[in-house]
Design an enzyme around this catalytic site. Sequence first.
Site, PDB file in Angstrom:
ATOM      1  N   ASP A 142      35.233  52.839  46.341  1.00 39.04           N
ATOM      2  CA  ASP A 142      35.932  51.950  46.561  1.00 39.04           C
ATOM      3  C   ASP A 142      37.792  52.548  46.218  1.00 39.04           C
ATOM      4  O   ASP A 142      37.732  53.204  45.072  1.00 39.04           O
ATOM      5  CB  ASP A 142      36.048  50.355  45.985  1.00 39.04           C
ATOM      6  CG  ASP A 142      36.436  49.223  47.562  1.00 39.04           C
ATOM      7  OD1 ASP A 142      37.951  48.901  47.052  1.00 39.04           O
ATOM      8  OD2 ASP A 142      35.729  48.319  48.146  1.00 39.04           O
ATOM      9  N   ARG A 172      39.607  50.069  45.208  1.00 34.91           N
ATOM     10  CA  ARG A 172      39.628  48.364  44.216  1.00 34.91           C
ATOM     11  C   ARG A 172      38.708  49.306  42.288  1.00 34.91           C
ATOM     12  O   ARG A 172      38.318  49.467  42.815  1.00 34.91           O
ATOM     13  CB  ARG A 172      39.543  47.808  44.422  1.00 34.91           C
ATOM     14  CG  ARG A 172      39.594  46.985  45.507  1.00 34.91           C
ATOM     15  CD  ARG A 172      39.657  45.589  45.758  1.00 34.91           C
ATOM     16  NE  ARG A 172      38.910  45.059  47.142  1.00 34.91           N
ATOM     17  CZ  ARG A 172      38.654  43.744  47.635  1.00 34.91           C
ATOM     18  NH1 ARG A 172      38.449  42.945  46.403  1.00 34.91           N
ATOM     19  NH2 ARG A 172      37.815  43.676  48.499  1.00 34.91           N
ATOM     20  N   ASP A 202      39.462  57.556  47.462  1.00 33.80           N
ATOM     21  CA  ASP A 202      39.857  56.946  48.950  1.00 33.80           C
ATOM     22  C   ASP A 202      39.912  57.531  49.800  1.00 33.80           C
ATOM     23  O   ASP A 202      39.857  59.060  50.394  1.00 33.80           O
ATOM     24  CB  ASP A 202      41.527  57.432  48.917  1.00 33.80           C
ATOM     25  CG  ASP A 202      42.360  57.431  49.953  1.00 33.80           C
ATOM     26  OD1 ASP A 202      41.772  57.125  50.549  1.00 33.80           O
ATOM     27  OD2 ASP A 202      43.669  57.015  49.917  1.00 33.80           O
ATOM     28  N   TYR A 206      42.416  45.813  65.878  1.00 34.51           N
ATOM     29  CA  TYR A 206      41.399  46.007  65.106  1.00 34.51           C
ATOM     30  C   TYR A 206      39.967  46.661  66.213  1.00 34.51           C
ATOM     31  O   TYR A 206      39.114  47.016  65.939  1.00 34.51           O
ATOM     32  CB  TYR A 206      41.230  44.499  64.402  1.00 34.51           C
ATOM     33  CG  TYR A 206      39.111  44.841  64.181  1.00 34.51           C
ATOM     34  CD1 TYR A 206      39.075  45.351  62.528  1.00 34.51           C
ATOM     35  CD2 TYR A 206      38.122  43.489  64.233  1.00 34.51           C
ATOM     36  CE1 TYR A 206      37.961  44.909  61.736  1.00 34.51           C
ATOM     37  CE2 TYR A 206      37.004  43.293  63.762  1.00 34.51           C
ATOM     38  CZ  TYR A 206      37.012  44.052  62.476  1.00 34.51           C
ATOM     39  OH  TYR A 206      35.980  44.304  61.974  1.00 34.51           O
TER      40      TYR A 206
HETATM   41  P1  NAD Z   1      36.357  43.559  52.801  1.00 31.19           P
HETATM   42  O1  NAD Z   1      37.976  44.004  53.733  1.00 31.19           O
HETATM   43  O2  NAD Z   1      36.138  43.243  52.502  1.00 31.19           O
HETATM   44  O3  NAD Z   1      35.769  44.976  52.157  1.00 31.19           O
HETATM   45  C1  NAD Z   1      36.495  46.933  52.740  1.00 31.19           C
HETATM   46  C2  NAD Z   1      36.146  47.441  51.634  1.00 31.19           C
HETATM   47  O4  NAD Z   1      37.477  48.887  51.822  1.00 31.19           O
HETATM   48  C3  NAD Z   1      37.269  46.946  50.747  1.00 31.19           C
HETATM   49  O5  NAD Z   1      37.289  46.514  49.680  1.00 31.19           O
HETATM   50  C4  NAD Z   1      38.647  47.718  50.206  1.00 31.19           C
HETATM   51  O6  NAD Z   1      39.367  48.093  49.113  1.00 31.19           O
HETATM   52  C5  NAD Z   1      37.769  49.383  50.474  1.00 31.19           C
HETATM   53  N1  NAD Z   1      39.005  49.902  51.168  1.00 31.19           N
HETATM   54  C6  NAD Z   1      40.209  50.013  51.739  1.00 31.19           C
HETATM   55  N2  NAD Z   1      40.927  51.353  52.159  1.00 31.19           N
HETATM   56  C7  NAD Z   1      40.007  52.158  51.583  1.00 31.19           C
HETATM   57  C8  NAD Z   1      40.121  53.426  51.710  1.00 31.19           C
HETATM   58  N3  NAD Z   1      41.355  53.713  51.900  1.00 31.19           N
HETATM   59  N4  NAD Z   1      39.125  54.370  50.163  1.00 31.19           N
HETATM   60  C9  NAD Z   1      37.460  53.530  50.086  1.00 31.19           C
HETATM   61  N5  NAD Z   1      37.722  52.161  49.589  1.00 31.19           N
HETATM   62  C10 NAD Z   1      38.959  51.511  50.848  1.00 31.19           C
HETATM   63  O7  NAD Z   1      35.390  43.847  54.488  1.00 31.19           O
HETATM   64  P2  NAD Z   1      33.342  43.424  54.649  1.00 31.19           P
HETATM   65  O8  NAD Z   1      34.162  41.993  54.948  1.00 31.19           O
HETATM   66  O9  NAD Z   1      33.666  43.699  53.695  1.00 31.19           O
HETATM   67  O10 NAD Z   1      33.537  44.620  56.274  1.00 31.19           O
HETATM   68  C11 NAD Z   1      33.270  45.767  55.987  1.00 31.19           C
HETATM   69  C12 NAD Z   1      32.861  46.348  57.353  1.00 31.19           C
HETATM   70  O11 NAD Z   1      31.669  45.134  57.650  1.00 31.19           O
HETATM   71  C13 NAD Z   1      34.142  46.375  57.601  1.00 31.19           C
HETATM   72  O12 NAD Z   1      34.250  47.984  58.989  1.00 31.19           O
HETATM   73  C14 NAD Z   1      34.394  45.205  58.846  1.00 31.19           C
HETATM   74  O13 NAD Z   1      35.183  45.874  59.965  1.00 31.19           O
HETATM   75  C15 NAD Z   1      33.362  45.485  59.521  1.00 31.19           C
HETATM   76  N6  NAD Z   1      32.466  43.672  60.091  1.00 31.19           N
HETATM   77  C16 NAD Z   1      32.791  42.768  58.514  1.00 31.19           C
HETATM   78  C17 NAD Z   1      32.432  41.830  59.489  1.00 31.19           C
HETATM   79  C18 NAD Z   1      32.872  40.477  58.416  1.00 31.19           C
HETATM   80  O14 NAD Z   1      32.791  39.679  59.213  1.00 31.19           O
HETATM   81  N7  NAD Z   1      33.257  40.027  57.311  1.00 31.19           N
HETATM   82  C19 NAD Z   1      32.234  40.733  61.153  1.00 31.19           C
HETATM   83  C20 NAD Z   1      32.823  42.448  61.541  1.00 31.19           C
HETATM   84  C21 NAD Z   1      32.763  43.700  60.677  1.00 31.19           C
HETATM   85  N1  SER Z   2      34.913  38.961  61.003  1.00 32.66           N
HETATM   86  C1  SER Z   2      35.983  39.915  61.100  1.00 32.66           C
HETATM   87  C2  SER Z   2      36.942  39.359  61.542  1.00 32.66           C
HETATM   88  O1  SER Z   2      37.281  38.475  62.048  1.00 32.66           O
HETATM   89  C3  SER Z   2      34.895  40.024  62.992  1.00 32.66           C
HETATM   90  O2  SER Z   2      34.769  41.773  62.556  1.00 32.66           O
HETATM   91  O3  SER Z   2      37.631  39.921  61.718  1.00 32.66           O
END
Ligand code: NAD
Ligand code: SER
Length: 313
Positions: free
Chosen positions: A36, A38, A54, A144
Site C-alpha cells: 500500500d 499507506r 505506489d 468513479y
Molecule cells: P479503500 O479506499 O478503503 O482502500 C484503497 C487502498 O488503496 C488504500 O489503503 C490506499 O492507501 C491504497 N492506495 C491508494 N492509492 C494507491 C497507490 N497509488 N498505490 C498503492 N496503494 C494505493 O478502498 P476499498 O473500499 O478497500 O476498495 C477497494 C476496491 O474495491 C476499489 O477498487 C473499490 O473501487 C472497490 N469497491 C469498494 C466498495 C466498498 O464499498 N468498499 C464497493 C465497490 C467497489
Molecule cells: N461503496 C462504493 C462507493 O460508494 C461503491 O463502489 O463508492
Amino acid sequence: MNKERILVIGACGQIGVELTLALRKKFGNDTVVASDLREENPLLKGTGPYVALDVMNKEMLHVMVIRQNITRIYLLAAILSATGEKNPNLAWSLNMQSLLNVLEIARDENVHKIFWPSSIAVFGPSSPKVQCPQQTIIEPVTVYGISKYAGEFWCNYYHQRYGVDVRSIRYPGLISYKSQPGGGTTDYAVEIFYDAKEKKNYECFLKEDTYLPMMYMPDAIRATIELMEAPAERLTVRTSYNIHGMSFSPKEVSAEIQKHIKDFRISYAPDYRQPIAESWPQSIDDSVARNDWGWKPEYDLAAMTEDMLRNIK
Ligand code: NAD
Ligand code: SER
C-alpha cells in the site's frame, strides 16, 4: 506443493485488510505480500510480508513482481465515488492507470490470475432500479463509475486478446468493522453503526428512503475467494459479475439498530452524495454469478446488524 505467490495492492484499505488476512489464512502467511501507499495497518502487522508500493510507479511494480515471483495480484487501490467527484482527474488517473499497469505486467510476466473489483457504480440513472440485470443499459454519471466501466472492458480485452485470467465482481456498498471505508457514497452504512454505539445518534448524508445494494464484508471476502477459485471454463463473464447481498434504506437500517439500541436516533442532512446514490440501482440481479460459480450471500440486514453491533468496540 503451494507455488502461489500473491500480491495485494491497496492492502490497508477497507477490503484490503480483511482480504489479506483471509488470503493468508488460506494460502499461508508468507505467500501473501501486502502492499500500500499507506503505513502498514496495525491488523496486518506481524501476519506476513509488507512492502510500501505506489501502483502508479510501473517500473517499481514490475521489479517487485519479478523479485517476489508474484503469480497472482489482487488490485484494490482506487479512489471511490464520493472522493472521486471532488477530484475527477485524480480518480480517473489512479483507477485506470493502476489497472493498465497490472494488466500489462501480468501479460508479460508469470502472473496467471488477477482480481480487480468493479462496482454497482457502473450503473446509471437509465439502468433498471430494481433487480438490475447483469447486462443492461450502463450509462454511469460519476467519474468513479466511468472508470469502473472502462476498467471492466480493459479486463475483458486483456482476457480475449492476451489470455490474461482477470476476474472481477461489481461489489455493492460494503459494511465492515475492521478497517474504515475510504470515501464512498455507501459509507453512511458503516458510520451509522459507530455513531449508534458511541453517541446513540447519527446524522445521515442520504435521505431516509434511499435504497442501495449492500453487502456485509464476510460475504464480499468469500465471494472474492470463490470467484478466484472457480474453474475458468465456468466463467461466462469477463467484464465483471453482479453480486447481491441485501438492499436497505437509512430508515430501515436505523430501525434495525433500534432493536438493539432503543434510544438510537437518526436525522437527515442530504449532501452532494445524494444524487450519486440516486443514480445507482436499489437492488441487483446476481443470477449469472449464482449459475456460473455458485454465488450465494449469507448475511441479511438483521444478521449483519447484530454482528456489527457485537463487534464494534
Ligand atoms: P479503500 O479506499 O478503503 O482502500 C484503497 C487502498 O488503496 C488504500 O489503503 C490506499 O492507501 C491504497 N492506495 C491508494 N492509492 C494507491 C497507490 N497509488 N498505490 C498503492 N496503494 C494505493 O478502498 P476499498 O473500499 O478497500 O476498495 C477497494 C476496491 O474495491 C476499489 O477498487 C473499490 O473501487 C472497490 N469497491 C469498494 C466498495 C466498498 O464499498 N468498499 C464497493 C465497490 C467497489
Ligand atoms: N461503496 C462504493 C462507493 O460508494 C461503491 O463502489 O463508492
